[in-house]
Design an enzyme around this catalytic site. Structure first.
Site, PDB file in Angstrom:
ATOM      1  N   LEU A 153      48.592 -10.512  46.273  1.00  0.00           N
ATOM      2  CA  LEU A 153      49.201 -11.692  45.668  1.00  0.00           C
ATOM      3  C   LEU A 153      50.001 -11.307  44.426  1.00  0.00           C
ATOM      4  CD1 LEU A 153      46.130 -14.126  45.821  1.00  0.00           C
ATOM      5  CD2 LEU A 153      47.894 -13.726  47.564  1.00  0.00           C
ATOM      6  N   ASN A 211      50.088  -0.484  45.680  1.00  0.00           N
ATOM      7  CA  ASN A 211      50.422  -0.731  44.276  1.00  0.00           C
ATOM      8  C   ASN A 211      50.986   0.507  43.604  1.00  0.00           C
ATOM      9  OD1 ASN A 211      49.767  -3.401  44.362  1.00  0.00           O
ATOM     10  ND2 ASN A 211      47.866  -3.236  43.205  1.00  0.00           N
ATOM     11  N   PHE A 252      61.820  -4.223  43.821  1.00  0.00           N
ATOM     12  CA  PHE A 252      61.244  -3.344  42.807  1.00  0.00           C
ATOM     13  C   PHE A 252      62.215  -2.253  42.375  1.00  0.00           C
ATOM     14  CE2 PHE A 252      57.662  -5.508  44.548  1.00  0.00           C
ATOM     15  CZ  PHE A 252      56.764  -5.632  43.497  1.00  0.00           C
ATOM     16  N   LEU A 253      63.500  -2.545  42.438  1.00  0.00           N
ATOM     17  CA  LEU A 253      64.518  -1.625  41.938  1.00  0.00           C
ATOM     18  C   LEU A 253      65.311  -2.269  40.809  1.00  0.00           C
ATOM     19  CD1 LEU A 253      65.958   0.100  45.153  1.00  0.00           C
ATOM     20  CD2 LEU A 253      64.499   1.105  43.392  1.00  0.00           C
ATOM     21  N   GLY A 260      53.699  -3.891  33.885  1.00  0.00           N
ATOM     22  CA  GLY A 260      52.457  -4.274  33.227  1.00  0.00           C
ATOM     23  C   GLY A 260      51.655  -5.140  34.169  1.00  0.00           C
ATOM     24  N   CYS A 263      47.358  -5.614  37.657  1.00  0.00           N
ATOM     25  CA  CYS A 263      47.140  -4.743  38.825  1.00  0.00           C
ATOM     26  C   CYS A 263      47.676  -3.335  38.647  1.00  0.00           C
ATOM     27  CB  CYS A 263      47.775  -5.378  40.063  1.00  0.00           C
ATOM     28  SG  CYS A 263      46.976  -6.908  40.592  1.00  0.00           S
TER      29      CYS A 263
END
EC number: 1.1.1.22
Length: 434
Positions: A153, A211, A252-253, A260, A263
């Site tokens: 999540l 992750n 995520f680029l 931070g 997780c």
């Protein structure tokens, strides 16, 4: 199905409310009496868009309830999820599993009939084996199976992630448990969400590996951003150019001040410790952690450089304090290190965040403002740290009129340089040549 969620924090509360919305009967249990009292009065312990309405509708329908009493809930349950915290352990960085193991021992005392016990918490490889041992040792007569079912999540989008998942990972060693978990997730399975059954240890590792990979991806583009600044390239164009490659993907680029949250920092560290314990070090992840930690304070030094190297006695305004938008979570937020770096250099810091101020008060000693324009009053520089939507269309002339010097440091590349500079600002972005 009759479901018990042990732990009513972020994962337990969101998961419990969503399971209830699927039609299951869900009891959320937590030892914090004040939290349970608040939930029974419709007050959420966390900020998550849409959660208050989801909880309210399912409480009204009688499918969702909250209690501090674990025993009676477990006695009547088909499935018991363990969704307690696994923070980094002080001193060595390993995941602190004391809450998981305590929950397992307490659950064991109340099992009646076949019960599936599911670790929803993020746990290192082998935790399920220990949970099984604890339950069997505590209650040798118990008929149960232990399953791993990690959560994926994203804070700020958790409800949508739960109801429209990329995949549902279930680690099982018991065919009966496989059937139960199929029924638990049947509403999603019918909508063709991939239900991936694996071994229990494999399932536990999948969460950490996922992750860690995303953390590496963020850290990679941040290092490329630094290179872009040196060679005169634009990191946003680089990100777009490589993200269109289907093998890489665009998510995520986005260059920024570092990752931070609840997780990535603790999970990457826990994976490193697990790998070291098994004499199989993960050097890429070790390096990722070090780079990310250094980057956060480097962002503070970037602000100081934008003001000519001296910020003593100058007011600096911070826009956004949480680690990402649409959450009130301050854990390991880049803002913490940035603010401390500025204060160490003698700056007077003021901050504003739409949802995170209450949590920020516990982590930083600064002045807090009531809005973005109040933060800008008398500021020598304004620093955009968290990309909340309300910061994406600020009144730039108004901001300039409130500031002592018009220095704008955009650590999320929300604005275009030409747009901000046209209003007379000295604008600094990430991954772009000044």
């Amino acid at each position: 199905m009759r479901i018990v969620m042990v732990g009513s924090g972020y994962v337990g509360l969101v998961s419990g409310a969503c399971f209830a919305d699927f039609g299951h009967d869900v009891v959320c249990v937590d030892k914090a009496a004040e939290k349970i009292a608040a939930l029974n009065n419709g007050i959420m312990p966390i900020y998550e868009p849409g959660l208050d309405a989801l909880v309210a509708s399912n409480r009204s329908a009688g499918r969702l309830s909250f209690t501090t009493e674990l025993g009676p809930a477990v006695e009547a349950a088909d499935v018991v999820f363990i969704a307690v915290g696994t923070p980094s352990r002080r001193g060595d960085g390993h995941a602190d599993l004391s809450y998981v193991y305590a929950a397992a021992a307490e659950i064991a005392q109340s099992i009646k009939g076949f019960t599936v016990v599911v670790t929803k918490s993020t746990v290192p490889v082998g935790t399920g084996d220990e949970v099984e041992r604890i339950i069997r040792e505590t209650n040798p007569e118990a008929d149960f199976a232990v399953v791993s079912n990690p959560e994926f999540l994203r804070e700020g989008a958790a409800i949508d992630d739960f109801k429209r998942p990329d995949r549902i990972v279930v680690g099982v060693t018991d065919d009966r448990a496989r059937g139960v978990m199929t029924e638990v997730y049947r509403p999603l399975y019918l909508n063709q969400s991939p239900l991936v059954f694996t071994g229990r240890r494999t399932s536990e590792l999948i969460k950490y590996a996922a992750n860690a990979f995303l953390a590496m991806k963020i850290t990679f583009i941040n290092e490329i951003a630094d290179l872009c600044e040196r060679v005169g390239a634009d990191v946003q164009d680089v990100s777009r150019g490589i993200g269109l490659d289907g093998r890489i993907g665009s998510k995520f680029l986005h260059a920024g001040p570092g990752y931070g949250g609840s997780c990535f920092p603790k999970d990457t560290l826990a994976l490193v410790k697990t790998a070291q314990d098994h004499d199989s070090p993960v050097r890429l992840i070790e390096t990722t952690i070090a780079i990310n930690d250094n980057r956060k304070r480097a962002m503070g030094r970037r602000v100081i450089a934008a003001l000519g190297g001296d910020v003593r006695g100058k007011k600096i305004g911070i826009l956004g304090l949480t680690f990402k938008p649409n959450t009130d979570d301050m854990r390991d937020s880049p803002a913490i290190a940035i603010v401390q770096t500025l204060k160490d250099a003698g700056a007077i810091v003021s901050g504003y965040d739409p949802e995170g101020i209450d949590n920020a008060r516990q982590m930083m000693d600064i002045a807090f403002a009531s809005g973005p324009y109040q933060v800008a009053e008398g500021a020598a520089a304004l620093v955009l740290v968290t990309e909340w939507n309300q910061f994406r269309a600020l009144d730039l002339p108004r901001l300039k009129s409130l500031m002592v010097t018009p220095v704008f440091v955009d650590l999320r590349n929300v604005y275009r340089a030409s747009e901000v500079e046209a209003h007379g600002f000295d604008y600094h972005a990430i991954g772009k040549a000044d």
